[in-house]
Design an enzyme around this catalytic site. Structure first.
Site, PDB file in Angstrom:
ATOM      1  N   LYS A 111       0.964  -1.369  -0.094  1.00  0.00           N
ATOM      2  CA  LYS A 111      -0.081  -0.040  -0.220  1.00  0.00           C
ATOM      3  C   LYS A 111       0.858   0.995  -0.002  1.00  0.00           C
ATOM      4  O   LYS A 111       0.368   2.152  -0.115  1.00  0.00           O
ATOM      5  CB  LYS A 111      -1.141  -0.407   1.273  1.00  0.00           C
ATOM      6  CG  LYS A 111      -1.802  -1.038   0.982  1.00  0.00           C
ATOM      7  CD  LYS A 111      -2.702  -0.676   2.182  1.00  0.00           C
ATOM      8  CE  LYS A 111      -4.740  -1.834   1.683  1.00  0.00           C
ATOM      9  NZ  LYS A 111      -5.307  -1.683   2.576  1.00  0.00           N
ATOM     10  N   LYS A 192      -4.528 -11.169  -5.876  1.00  0.00           N
ATOM     11  CA  LYS A 192      -4.797 -11.445  -5.346  1.00  0.00           C
ATOM     12  C   LYS A 192      -7.170 -10.465  -5.680  1.00  0.00           C
ATOM     13  O   LYS A 192      -6.262  -9.190  -6.448  1.00  0.00           O
ATOM     14  CB  LYS A 192      -5.263 -11.213  -4.117  1.00  0.00           C
ATOM     15  CG  LYS A 192      -6.194 -10.724  -3.066  1.00  0.00           C
ATOM     16  CD  LYS A 192      -5.074  -9.798  -0.775  1.00  0.00           C
ATOM     17  CE  LYS A 192      -5.536  -8.444  -1.569  1.00  0.00           C
ATOM     18  NZ  LYS A 192      -5.433  -7.849   0.405  1.00  0.00           N
ATOM     19  N   LYS A 195     -10.886  -5.251  -2.966  1.00  0.00           N
ATOM     20  CA  LYS A 195     -11.785  -3.623  -3.220  1.00  0.00           C
ATOM     21  C   LYS A 195     -10.614  -2.300  -4.262  1.00  0.00           C
ATOM     22  O   LYS A 195     -12.197  -1.876  -4.918  1.00  0.00           O
ATOM     23  CB  LYS A 195     -12.129  -3.081  -1.823  1.00  0.00           C
ATOM     24  CG  LYS A 195     -12.250  -4.409  -0.728  1.00  0.00           C
ATOM     25  CD  LYS A 195     -12.766  -3.803   0.665  1.00  0.00           C
ATOM     26  CE  LYS A 195     -12.964  -4.797   1.208  1.00  0.00           C
ATOM     27  NZ  LYS A 195     -12.760  -4.642   2.566  1.00  0.00           N
TER      28      LYS A 195
HETATM   29  P1  TYM Z   1     -10.095  -6.523   4.736  1.00  0.00           P
HETATM   30  O1  TYM Z   1     -11.178  -5.815   4.936  1.00  0.00           O
HETATM   31  O2  TYM Z   1      -9.456  -6.030   3.287  1.00  0.00           O
HETATM   32  O3  TYM Z   1     -10.752  -8.303   4.300  1.00  0.00           O
HETATM   33  C1  TYM Z   1     -11.772  -8.565   4.939  1.00  0.00           C
HETATM   34  C2  TYM Z   1     -11.860 -10.034   5.037  1.00  0.00           C
HETATM   35  O4  TYM Z   1     -11.491 -10.645   3.233  1.00  0.00           O
HETATM   36  C3  TYM Z   1     -10.872 -10.885   3.488  1.00  0.00           C
HETATM   37  N1  TYM Z   1      -9.870 -11.204   1.320  1.00  0.00           N
HETATM   38  C4  TYM Z   1      -9.698 -11.722   0.780  1.00  0.00           C
HETATM   39  N2  TYM Z   1     -10.211 -13.635   1.275  1.00  0.00           N
HETATM   40  C5  TYM Z   1     -10.257 -13.993   0.078  1.00  0.00           C
HETATM   41  N3  TYM Z   1     -10.129 -13.493  -1.440  1.00  0.00           N
HETATM   42  C6  TYM Z   1      -9.601 -12.600  -1.319  1.00  0.00           C
HETATM   43  N4  TYM Z   1      -9.170 -11.448  -2.929  1.00  0.00           N
HETATM   44  C7  TYM Z   1      -9.990 -11.702  -0.613  1.00  0.00           C
HETATM   45  N5  TYM Z   1      -9.708 -10.149  -0.290  1.00  0.00           N
HETATM   46  C8  TYM Z   1      -9.506  -9.659   1.043  1.00  0.00           C
HETATM   47  C9  TYM Z   1      -9.910 -11.013   4.553  1.00  0.00           C
HETATM   48  O5  TYM Z   1      -8.345 -11.332   4.645  1.00  0.00           O
HETATM   49  C10 TYM Z   1     -10.430  -9.856   5.670  1.00  0.00           C
HETATM   50  O6  TYM Z   1     -10.267 -11.370   6.361  1.00  0.00           O
HETATM   51  N6  TYM Z   1      -7.286  -6.506   8.309  1.00  0.00           N
HETATM   52  C11 TYM Z   1      -8.204  -6.321   7.762  1.00  0.00           C
HETATM   53  C12 TYM Z   1      -9.103  -6.407   8.753  1.00  0.00           C
HETATM   54  C13 TYM Z   1      -9.413  -6.544  10.052  1.00  0.00           C
HETATM   55  C14 TYM Z   1      -9.428  -7.636  10.671  1.00  0.00           C
HETATM   56  C15 TYM Z   1      -9.098  -7.414  12.495  1.00  0.00           C
HETATM   57  C16 TYM Z   1      -9.722  -9.208  10.781  1.00  0.00           C
HETATM   58  C17 TYM Z   1      -9.210  -5.056  11.004  1.00  0.00           C
HETATM   59  N7  TYM Z   1      -8.913  -6.044  11.969  1.00  0.00           N
HETATM   60  C18 TYM Z   1      -8.884  -8.238  13.562  1.00  0.00           C
HETATM   61  C19 TYM Z   1      -9.825 -10.058  11.023  1.00  0.00           C
HETATM   62  C20 TYM Z   1      -9.141  -9.748  12.645  1.00  0.00           C
HETATM   63  C21 TYM Z   1      -8.525  -6.146   6.470  1.00  0.00           C
HETATM   64  O7  TYM Z   1      -8.260  -5.711   5.979  1.00  0.00           O
HETATM   65  O8  TYM Z   1      -9.273  -6.521   6.003  1.00  0.00           O
END
Ligand code: TYM
Length: 328
Positions: A111, A192, A195
């Site tokens: 990022k 990947k 969003k």
């Molecule tokens: P975020 O918002 O980017 O994504 C949310 C969840 O979706 C999963 N994910 C995917 N899984 C499969 N294929 C993909 N292409 C894909 N893109 C995203 C992510 O692995 C995630 O589980 N850092 C985290 C948010 C967060 C969090 C936490 C998660 C903040 N605090 C505490 C668990 C526990 C994030 O950026 O997710």
């Protein structure tokens, strides 16, 4: 019984990747466990956001959580910024993380790459994520594969404080699903699904119309081989569609290979699109019923107060152990 915590950033409508890699598993884990599902809006502001859009996306994400089957009577559904203990413990954990280990995080590297101005928050994102998890004495964190490194850091920092101050934290395990942990871009299937992809055709969003879903899947990058079988190295596009199809239909990859091996990519893609539409349609219907109701506010208020009551106890325990304030 396990304590489960997971979060999703309200940076856009969740994608099919978010759903298949993580969110899909949230309702299933409710049975017999204590679950906390969070809208991590403080993580979202580590990169620039439009304030009005962010407000809307927080609400949208709350409705999506409910539409996929999270039951507020069973789980605690809340917004991170409404529980101040997250930022408070996040600060403390920053003081026990090293700049070097944060700079090594792949998400930070991706990022910040090529950017002139990178916020400090982007670097200190993982200790805030560790705080999210550790506040609730979490045993298990269901996430996609891209969060594995952040979970390792969470475990390391928890152990670091436990070694210094005694058993302060439960050290959490990560739960990464065997299929769907890394759904790939429809345009560049070695990347990947994200969003924030500039190419709208690369990503399916949970609220996309039937027409858009079909168009995106029909134009998905494949190969010139015309044979349908799973091989991530040689056939990343077809393998990604097989993963998506398998998860959306409940059929195994083996069965799908047998069914489609000698069929053309055209009819395969039509069926993948239909399976995705059938998976997302019921979620979309529930979402549109929920989004305008004030039921949403009641659920989020209740979630924030339930979360805060647990989180403040952990925070007090930590502050006392490390010597902050007047805890005796
Ligand atoms: P975020 O918002 O980017 O994504 C949310 C969840 O979706 C999963 N994910 C995917 N899984 C499969 N294929 C993909 N292409 C894909 N893109 C995203 C992510 O692995 C995630 O589980 N850092 C985290 C948010 C967060 C969090 C936490 C998660 C903040 N605090 C505490 C668990 C526990 C994030 O950026 O997710």
């Amino acid at each position: 019984m396990s304590i489960i915590f997971s979060g999703v950033q309200p940076t856009s409508t969740p994608t099919l990747g978010n759903y298949l890699g993580a969110i899909r598993n949230f309702p299933e884990l409710q049975e017999g466990n204590e679950c906390y599902y969070c809208i991590v809006d403080q993580h979202a502001i580590t990169v620039p956001q439009d304030s009005q859009l962010l407000h809307e996306r927080i609400r949208k994400l709350a409705a999506i959580y409910l539409a996929v089957g999270i039951d507020p009577n069973q789980s605690t559904l809340f917004i991170q910024s409404e529980v101040p203990a997250h930022a408070q413990l996040g600060w403390i954990l920053q003081c026990y993380c090293y700049i070097g280990e944060l700079e090594r995080m792949t998400q930070f590297k991706d990022k910040s790459k090529g950017k002139d101005a990178v916020s400090t928050g982007l670097l200190t994102y993982p200790p805030l994520m560790a705080a999210d998890i550790l506040l609730y004495n979490t045993n298990l964190v269901p996430v996609g594969a891209d969060q594995k490194q952040h979970l390792e850091l969470t475990r390391n920092v928890a152990e670091r404080l436990n070694n210094k101050y005694g058993e302060l934290f439960t050290v959490p395990e990560v739960f990464i699903p065997p299929v769907g942990a890394r759904i790939m871009s429809l345009v560049e299937p070695t990347k990947k699904m994200s969003k924030s992809d500039d190419n709208q055709k690369a990503t399916i969003f949970i609220l996309d119309s039937e027409k858009d879903i079909t168009k995106k899947i029909k134009s998905a990058t494949t190969d010139s081989d015309q044979s349908i079988y799973y091989d991530k190295e040689q056939k990343p596009g077809i393998s990604n569609l097989l993963d998506i199809y398998s998860l959306c239909s409940g059929k195994s990859i083996k069965d799908l290979e047998n069914e489609y091996r000698d069929q053309g990519y055209g009819s395969f893609k039509t069926d993948v699109a239909e399976a995705v539409v059938n998976t997302l349609k019921p979620i979309q219907e529930k979402y549109y019923n929920l989004i305008e109701t004030n039921q949403l506010d009641e659920i989020l208020d209740d979630g924030a107060s339930k979360a805060q009551s647990v989180a403040v106890k952990t925070l007090a325990r930590v502050e006392k152990a490390i010597g902050l304030g007047r805890h005796s």
